[in-house]
Design a protein around this motif. Structure first.
Motif, PDB file in Angstrom:
ATOM      1  N   SER A  34       0.806  -1.127  -0.037  1.00 35.58           N
ATOM      2  CA  SER A  34      -0.120   0.039   0.062  1.00 35.58           C
ATOM      3  C   SER A  34       0.934   1.388   0.059  1.00 35.58           C
ATOM      4  O   SER A  34       1.867   1.286   0.781  1.00 35.58           O
ATOM      5  N   THR A  35       0.525   2.295  -0.858  1.00 35.06           N
ATOM      6  CA  THR A  35       1.282   3.534  -0.721  1.00 35.06           C
ATOM      7  C   THR A  35       1.343   4.175   0.633  1.00 35.06           C
ATOM      8  O   THR A  35       2.010   4.766   1.139  1.00 35.06           O
ATOM      9  N   ASN A  36       0.086   3.844   1.138  1.00 39.55           N
ATOM     10  CA  ASN A  36      -0.079   4.385   2.796  1.00 39.55           C
ATOM     11  C   ASN A  36       0.926   3.899   3.586  1.00 39.55           C
ATOM     12  O   ASN A  36       1.635   4.454   4.402  1.00 39.55           O
ATOM     13  N   TRP A  77      -2.580   5.151  -8.227  1.00 38.19           N
ATOM     14  CA  TRP A  77      -2.749   4.918  -6.835  1.00 38.19           C
ATOM     15  C   TRP A  77      -1.349   5.612  -6.387  1.00 38.19           C
ATOM     16  O   TRP A  77      -0.175   5.312  -6.617  1.00 38.19           O
ATOM     17  N   SER A 122      -0.023   8.154  -2.504  1.00 35.45           N
ATOM     18  CA  SER A 122      -0.135   8.696  -1.132  1.00 35.45           C
ATOM     19  C   SER A 122       0.830   9.921  -1.083  1.00 35.45           C
ATOM     20  O   SER A 122       1.954   9.937  -1.530  1.00 35.45           O
TER      21      SER A 122
END
Length: 124
Positions: free
Chosen positions: A64-66, A108, A110
């Protein structure tokens, strides 16, 4: 920049999938670019100096980029770093909901922000 240095950079771009035509006396011409994200390409498209986008990291795939931004924040990276991914294996949306993020089907990313927010009244 020497001719050899220019040629070496052109070869680097070709190895990344850029189609570049070379012509004596006319130089080089970009014929097509690959349909993938490259940090240098994204930075070159920014309009000017900005706090967001000064540092760009691109991953072909990540959980996840988070997750990546959260780790960078813990490591003390400055505000404005943007993390892109071609796909995420465990992307998540608001409230921890699963976020489907297959390759070539969306954008996608963050952004690490460090807002200067002060509490007016400390919690009890």
């Amino acid at each position: 920049m020497s001719r050899a240095a220019v040629w070496a950079r052109i070869e680097d771009l070709r190895s990344l999938g850029y189609d570049i035509e070379a012509s004596p006396h006319r130089g080089y011409r970009l014929l097509s670019a690959p349909d993938v994200l490259h940090a240098d390409d994204l930075i070159s498209r920014l309009a000017g100096p900005t706090s967001s986008g000064a540092i760009i990291r691109v991953f072909e795939e990540t959980t996840s980029t988070n997750d990546v931004v959260e780790k960078l924040a813990r490591d003390g990276v400055k505000e404005g770093v943007v993390v892109f991914a071609e796909s995420q294996t465990r992307g998540r949306g608001r409230l921890g909901r699963k976020w489907m993020s297959p390759a070539k089907r969306g954008l996608w990313f963050s952004v690490l922000l460090r807002p200067d927010l002060r509490l007016r009244k400390p919690p009890g």
